[in-house]
Design a protein around this motif. Structure first.
Motif: not given
Length: 272
Positions: A83-98
């Motif tokens: 699993a992935v936990f991203v702290h604060m930076n939504e950019e990481y989720v936008v880049l890697g979420g897919w």
């Protein structure tokens, strides 16, 4: 279970994000292993099941290298996290979420801020759950959001019978950027001065590179208000230094919008 954490900084000496080192340390016993990918790596002492990987800001890497390393870690570590936990930076989720979704990884994000953008909404769509501490946070609107405690170390942030508070002393401790609104406190102090109410006020906090001009304007505003003799500006301090500073002041002031629910409010309260 194995976890991947994405965060900005892993550095106990960082005056703004140094606290996250303790979050990682406290999470470690609950996981088989934790891989931490950060934008900048500094001083840290973490358990042996925690491995830190930097995108390279401390060495002056370019944005292209950040991006290349981001995807390199995402893929090369894929068998070392569930699993992935991203702290604060939504950019990481936008880049890697897919890609995380294609690999079947659950995605979680902590974000506690009063404002949001299309990027916040896209990141939320990828996430299994989101976490925030304030019901006024932008992310509180999503059904998948879980309200959680602030996460202040009350063993370190506590009252001390040996501490001596300076009477009529006011503390502002925060990063120096517009959302923290230090100029609002300066305006309030000017009103106290007009009413001949004595005080001293200390502003602890450093600007980001992009808010250096703003910080200089805040300092100039203090001079323009004639507060030079009562207001002092200091650089940001580490998590270890902060408790003594809280305990040395009579009043703590926070001017952030309600959606931010700054942890400094609770640190100050814990320090009395």
């Amino acid at each position: 279970m194995k976890l991947l954490i994405h965060t900005q900084v892993v550095d106990t000496q960082d005056p703004v994000l140094g606290f996250f080192h303790e979050w990682i340390r406290m999470l470690a016993p609950h996981y088989e292993s934790i891989e931490v990918v950060c934008l900048r790596e500094g001083d840290h002492t973490l358990p042996p099941n925690v491995h830190v990987h930097s995108l390279g800001k401390e060495s002056g890497a370019s944005r292209l290298k950040y991006l290349t390393r981001f995807y390199s870690y995402l893929w090369s570590l894929r068998h070392r996290y569930d699993a992935v936990f991203v702290h604060m930076n939504e950019e990481y989720v936008v880049l890697g979420g897919w890609l995380w979704r294609l690999m079947g990884k659950r995605i979680y994000m902590w974000r506690n801020y009063h404002a949001g953008t299309w990027m916040t909404r896209v990141a939320a769509a990828f996430c299994t759950n989101l976490f925030c501490t304030s019901k006024h946070s932008y992310t509180a609107r999503f059904k998948k959001t879980i309200l959680m405690p602030v996460g202040v170390d009350t063993d370190g942030f506590c009252t001390d019978q040996e501490s001596t508070r300076v009477p009529r002393s006011i503390l502002f401790l925060s990063g120096m950027w517009p959302s923290k609104r230090p100029e609002m406190l300066l305006d309030a102090l000017a009103l106290l001065r007009q009413k001949s109410i004595s005080f001293t006020a200390n502003f602890y906090g450093s600007p980001l590179p992009e808010t250096q001009d703003y910080y200089e304007q805040v300092q100039k505003h203090a001079r323009d208000l004639g507060l030079d003799d009562a207001v002092t500006f200091y650089p940001g301090v580490t998590k270890a230094e902060a408790p003594d500073i809280y305990r040395a002041h009579a009043i703590f002031v926070n001017c952030s919008p309600s959606g931010m629910f700054d942890k400094t409010l609770f640190e100050a309260a814990a320090c009395g």
